[in-house]
Scaffold this motif. Structure first.
Motif, mmCIF file in Angstrom:
data_model
loop_
_atom_site.group_PDB
_atom_site.id
_atom_site.type_symbol
_atom_site.label_atom_id
_atom_site.label_comp_id
_atom_site.label_asym_id
_atom_site.label_seq_id
_atom_site.Cartn_x
_atom_site.Cartn_y
_atom_site.Cartn_z
ATOM 1 N N ILE A 62 -7.841 -7.669 1.740
ATOM 2 C CA ILE A 62 -8.560 -6.560 1.119
ATOM 3 C C ILE A 62 -8.366 -6.506 -0.405
ATOM 4 C CG2 ILE A 62 -8.634 -4.020 0.959
ATOM 5 C CD1 ILE A 62 -8.447 -3.963 4.013
ATOM 6 N N PRO A 63 -7.148 -6.737 -0.926
ATOM 7 C CA PRO A 63 -7.010 -6.725 -2.395
ATOM 8 C C PRO A 63 -7.853 -7.783 -3.103
ATOM 9 C CG PRO A 63 -4.864 -6.479 -1.357
ATOM 10 C CD PRO A 63 -5.827 -6.836 -0.265
ATOM 11 N N GLN A 64 -8.329 -8.809 -2.379
ATOM 12 C CA GLN A 64 -9.141 -9.858 -2.992
ATOM 13 C C GLN A 64 -10.632 -9.525 -3.017
ATOM 14 O OE1 GLN A 64 -8.235 -13.467 -0.861
ATOM 15 N NE2 GLN A 64 -6.021 -13.284 -1.195
ATOM 16 N N LEU A 65 -11.021 -8.433 -2.364
ATOM 17 C CA LEU A 65 -12.437 -8.067 -2.309
ATOM 18 C C LEU A 65 -12.917 -7.578 -3.680
ATOM 19 C CD1 LEU A 65 -12.554 -6.110 1.080
ATOM 20 C CD2 LEU A 65 -13.314 -8.461 0.651
ATOM 21 N N PRO A 66 -14.168 -7.873 -4.040
ATOM 22 C CA PRO A 66 -14.728 -7.407 -5.325
ATOM 23 C C PRO A 66 -15.161 -5.951 -5.235
ATOM 24 C CG PRO A 66 -16.355 -8.713 -4.160
ATOM 25 C CD PRO A 66 -15.107 -8.766 -3.317
ATOM 26 N N LEU A 67 -14.176 -5.068 -5.064
ATOM 27 C CA LEU A 67 -14.450 -3.643 -4.896
ATOM 28 C C LEU A 67 -13.611 -2.843 -5.895
ATOM 29 C CD1 LEU A 67 -14.285 -3.367 -0.989
ATOM 30 C CD2 LEU A 67 -16.359 -3.315 -2.400
ATOM 31 N N PRO A 68 -14.031 -1.628 -6.211
ATOM 32 C CA PRO A 68 -13.201 -0.758 -7.054
ATOM 33 C C PRO A 68 -11.846 -0.487 -6.392
ATOM 34 C CG PRO A 68 -15.417 0.121 -6.843
ATOM 35 C CD PRO A 68 -15.315 -1.000 -5.859
ATOM 36 N N THR A 69 -10.854 -0.216 -7.216
ATOM 37 C CA THR A 69 -9.492 -0.023 -6.707
ATOM 38 C C THR A 69 -9.417 1.112 -5.700
ATOM 39 O OG1 THR A 69 -8.560 -0.863 -8.771
ATOM 40 C CG2 THR A 69 -7.106 0.443 -7.373
ATOM 41 N N PHE A 70 -10.146 2.212 -5.950
ATOM 42 C CA PHE A 70 -10.035 3.351 -5.040
ATOM 43 C C PHE A 70 -10.577 3.005 -3.653
ATOM 44 C CE2 PHE A 70 -14.402 4.001 -6.368
ATOM 45 C CZ PHE A 70 -15.009 4.602 -5.291
ATOM 46 N N LEU A 71 -11.600 2.098 -3.585
ATOM 47 C CA LEU A 71 -12.107 1.683 -2.281
ATOM 48 C C LEU A 71 -11.129 0.759 -1.563
ATOM 49 C CD1 LEU A 71 -15.943 1.097 -2.813
ATOM 50 C CD2 LEU A 71 -14.804 2.893 -1.485
ATOM 51 N N LYS A 72 -10.481 -0.106 -2.314
ATOM 52 C CA LYS A 72 -9.456 -0.974 -1.709
ATOM 53 C C LYS A 72 -8.324 -0.124 -1.132
ATOM 54 C CE LYS A 72 -10.218 -4.844 -4.914
ATOM 55 N NZ LYS A 72 -9.592 -5.675 -5.973
ATOM 56 N N ASN A 73 -7.910 0.877 -1.888
ATOM 57 C CA ASN A 73 -6.847 1.763 -1.395
ATOM 58 C C ASN A 73 -7.294 2.511 -0.149
ATOM 59 O OD1 ASN A 73 -5.164 1.005 -3.490
ATOM 60 N ND2 ASN A 73 -5.767 2.717 -4.813
ATOM 61 N N TYR A 74 -8.553 2.914 -0.127
ATOM 62 C CA TYR A 74 -9.077 3.611 1.049
ATOM 63 C C TYR A 74 -9.044 2.695 2.273
ATOM 64 C CZ TYR A 74 -12.343 6.130 4.085
ATOM 65 O OH TYR A 74 -12.908 6.795 5.138
ATOM 66 N N LEU A 75 -9.443 1.446 2.076
ATOM 67 C CA LEU A 75 -9.420 0.487 3.188
ATOM 68 C C LEU A 75 -8.001 0.230 3.683
ATOM 69 C CD1 LEU A 75 -12.044 -2.111 1.901
ATOM 70 C CD2 LEU A 75 -12.339 -0.499 3.792
ATOM 71 N N LEU A 76 -7.015 0.350 2.783
ATOM 72 C CA LEU A 76 -5.611 0.130 3.159
ATOM 73 C C LEU A 76 -4.921 1.436 3.551
ATOM 74 C CD1 LEU A 76 -4.635 -2.499 0.430
ATOM 75 C CD2 LEU A 76 -4.924 -2.895 2.887
ATOM 76 N N LEU A 77 -5.700 2.418 3.986
ATOM 77 C CA LEU A 77 -5.207 3.664 4.586
ATOM 78 C C LEU A 77 -4.443 4.535 3.595
ATOM 79 C CD1 LEU A 77 -3.928 2.183 7.984
ATOM 80 C CD2 LEU A 77 -6.172 3.162 7.477
ATOM 81 N N GLN A 78 -4.952 4.630 2.379
ATOM 82 C CA GLN A 78 -4.341 5.534 1.415
ATOM 83 C C GLN A 78 -4.330 6.956 1.963
ATOM 84 O OE1 GLN A 78 -6.537 6.435 -2.206
ATOM 85 N NE2 GLN A 78 -4.657 6.168 -3.416
ATOM 86 N N PHE A 79 -3.265 7.706 1.692
ATOM 87 C CA PHE A 79 -3.120 9.052 2.232
ATOM 88 C C PHE A 79 -4.089 10.024 1.542
ATOM 89 C CE2 PHE A 79 1.197 7.098 2.348
ATOM 90 C CZ PHE A 79 1.210 6.834 3.706
ATOM 91 N N GLN A 80 -4.711 10.838 2.368
ATOM 92 C CA GLN A 80 -5.617 11.863 1.853
ATOM 93 C C GLN A 80 -5.182 13.274 2.233
ATOM 94 O OE1 GLN A 80 -9.224 9.986 3.680
ATOM 95 N NE2 GLN A 80 -10.043 10.034 1.586
ATOM 96 N N ASP A 81 -4.281 13.380 3.185
ATOM 97 C CA ASP A 81 -3.749 14.656 3.666
ATOM 98 C C ASP A 81 -4.785 15.483 4.396
ATOM 99 O OD1 ASP A 81 -1.155 14.134 2.666
ATOM 100 O OD2 ASP A 81 -1.798 14.731 0.661
ATOM 101 N N TYR A 82 -5.833 14.850 4.871
ATOM 102 C CA TYR A 82 -6.799 15.482 5.773
ATOM 103 C C TYR A 82 -7.552 14.366 6.500
ATOM 104 C CZ TYR A 82 -10.378 14.316 2.291
ATOM 105 O OH TYR A 82 -11.204 13.655 1.441
ATOM 106 N N ILE A 83 -8.259 14.716 7.540
ATOM 107 C CA ILE A 83 -9.015 13.738 8.329
ATOM 108 C C ILE A 83 -10.499 13.974 8.113
ATOM 109 C CG2 ILE A 83 -9.481 12.847 10.648
ATOM 110 C CD1 ILE A 83 -6.657 12.332 9.788
ATOM 111 N N SER A 84 -11.226 12.906 7.751
ATOM 112 C CA SER A 84 -12.650 13.053 7.515
ATOM 113 C C SER A 84 -13.438 12.162 8.491
ATOM 114 C CB SER A 84 -12.982 12.657 6.078
ATOM 115 O OG SER A 84 -12.622 11.309 5.835
#
Length: 461
Positions: free
Chosen positions: A439-461
């Protein structure tokens, strides 16, 4: 009871064997102390009233005790060499408790009385001037009536100057205590590093093993996360993959030792240093646990990340059928200050097995105080059936404390997951167990990479 009457596990048999050895050592100790007492009782002062220098004289004079225990160098010089022998015995309270009865029917729990020598007292307390006087007056440098030499005492209490004096006067750096420890094994504090340097300089065996657990000094230093000790041992040829009686390597020891969150970085650095010097990450102990199992149990997420980056098997089962994920979840409620959600997230990103959906109510019961742990566990599914059991599994106090999160979680019973989340699940499914790598090698913005790697959001969407 015959050992053939029941089915014994290897652990039970080992425990019985250790108990037998301990009883045997205790028997020898009593025999030796009885011999010393008999010799003391039969000892008679010489004609002039000056005592001889033979070891074994039991001294109860409070003047002598006070001079030694307070480090009164002037009084020690007056007493030893003139009136008292250098190798006399004194009684002191040991570290072990036992039941004692002075009157029939009246028992009290008190510390065992042990024999010690003036050399041991002064060495353990760092009274180097008193110690030097005793040594120059002819005290036996390796005399050990209580099972430890003065060198053991000096090293155990991190008294480097006393350690230097004893070694200079011929103390054996490889002497073995009654419990099967060399002085090197007793260097368990950061302040004892200088003692270690001296022992190694005077020829101690860096790979010697304790009699009870088969630990080397490197096992012990790793267990206490003594960075300087570990580096010094490895420079002097310590075996980084030697196993102890539990088939644990030093890497197992540093990963298994429970520690505070303040010490987590120190344990991580020792773990990193051992791996840099060739420690095997795939070695298994007698319970078939890898270092990853043990690091997950202590919930040190930095060690977990390091081990996972070395290619360790993230789904290996131990004898109890537990994968590293099980070990991590079992410790969540007791290790909240260690941020257990980070460990769980790393395991999932490296391809760990997911929790069976039917077990989520049970996981909620034990892990509900860590909402972020629940968040990452739920976010690896594209759909889940939320039932009343989910709500009933979370105590009211926890619901109130983390109200926003649990409201978003239980809302899934009426609302489907977002399209963004469904896309995340599809991408993660595509990469299977290589999310952290790909995933870190994908040509995506950093925030999307973090989202794909289960970055904490403190809620479920």
């Amino acid at each position: 009871m015959s050992r053939h009457s029941f089915v014994f596990s290897s652990w039970s048999l080992r425990s019985l064997e250790l108990e037998r050895e301990a009883l045997e050592r205790d028997r020898f100790r009593r025999q030796y102390q009885s011999m010393c007492v008999a010799r003391a009782e039969s000892y008679k002062p010489r004609g002039t009233g000056t005592l001889g220098s033979e070891p074994g004289f039991l001294c109860k004079d409070p003047l002598v005790h006070n001079a030694l225990f307070t480090g009164d160098n002037q009084r020690v010089r007056q007493l030893f060499g003139n009136k008292w022998p250098q190798n006399l015995l004194l009684l002191a309270s040991g570290h072990d408790l036992k039941w004692h009865s002075e009157k029939p029917g009246i028992w009290s729990l008190c510390y065992k009385q042990e024999f010690i020598t003036p050399l041991q007292i002064t060495a353990s307390r760092g009274y180097d001037k008193c110690l030097q006087h005793l040594l120059t007056s002819g005290a036996d440098v390796d005399f050990a009536p209580g099972g430890k030499t003065a060198l053991h005492e000096a090293c155990e209490n991190s008294q480097s100057e006393c350690t230097r004096l004893l070694l200079t006067y011929g103390a054996n750096p490889n002497s073995i205590s009654e419990d099967g420890y060399t002085p090197l094994h007793l260097c368990t504090a950061p302040e004892s590093l200088r003692c270690v340097e001296l022992l190694l300089r005077f020829g101690c065996n860096v790979n010697s093993r304790t009699e009870d657990k088969g630990d080397t000094a490197l096992h012990i230093a790793a267990r206490f996360a003594l960075e300087g000790h570990v580096q010094l041992y490895l420079r002097h040829g310590a075996s980084v993959n030697r196993l102890n009686e539990s088939e644990q390597s030093p890497l197992h020891c540093v990963c298994a030792q429970s520690h505070s969150s303040e010490d987590a970085d120190r344990y991580f650095r020792v773990c990193h240093y051992l791996i840099e010097h060739g420690a095997s990450v795939e070695a298994l102990d007698e319970e078939k646990q890898s270092a990853l199992h043990l690091a997950c149990r202590t919930v040190n997420y930095r060690m977990v990340d390091l081990l996972l980056s070395q290619g360790i098997d993230v789904n290996r089962m131990d004898y109890g059928g537990n994968a590293p994920m099980h070990k991590a979840l079992q410790a969540v409620a007791y290790k909240l200050e260690h941020e257990p959600e980070r460990t769980v997230r790393s395991l999932l990103n490296y391809g760990s097995i997911r929790i069976w959906p039917g077990a989520i109510p049970k996981v909620l019961r034990f892990c509900c105080q860590s909402p972020r742990t629940i968040e990452v566990l739920v976010n690896v599914y594209d759909r889940l059936k939320v039932t009343d059991d989910w709500v009933e599994s979370v105590p009211l106090k926890v619901l109130q404390e983390h109200q926003d999160f649990y409201e978003s979680l239980f809302a899934l019973s009426q609302t489907p997951r977002s399209l963004q989340h469904l896309a995340r699940c599809a991408i993660r499914r595509h990469f299977e167990g290589h999310c952290q790598e790909r995933i870190p090698q994908l040509p995506l913005p950093t925030f999307l990479k973090n989202y794909l790697l289960l970055q904490f959001q403190d809620y479920i969407s």
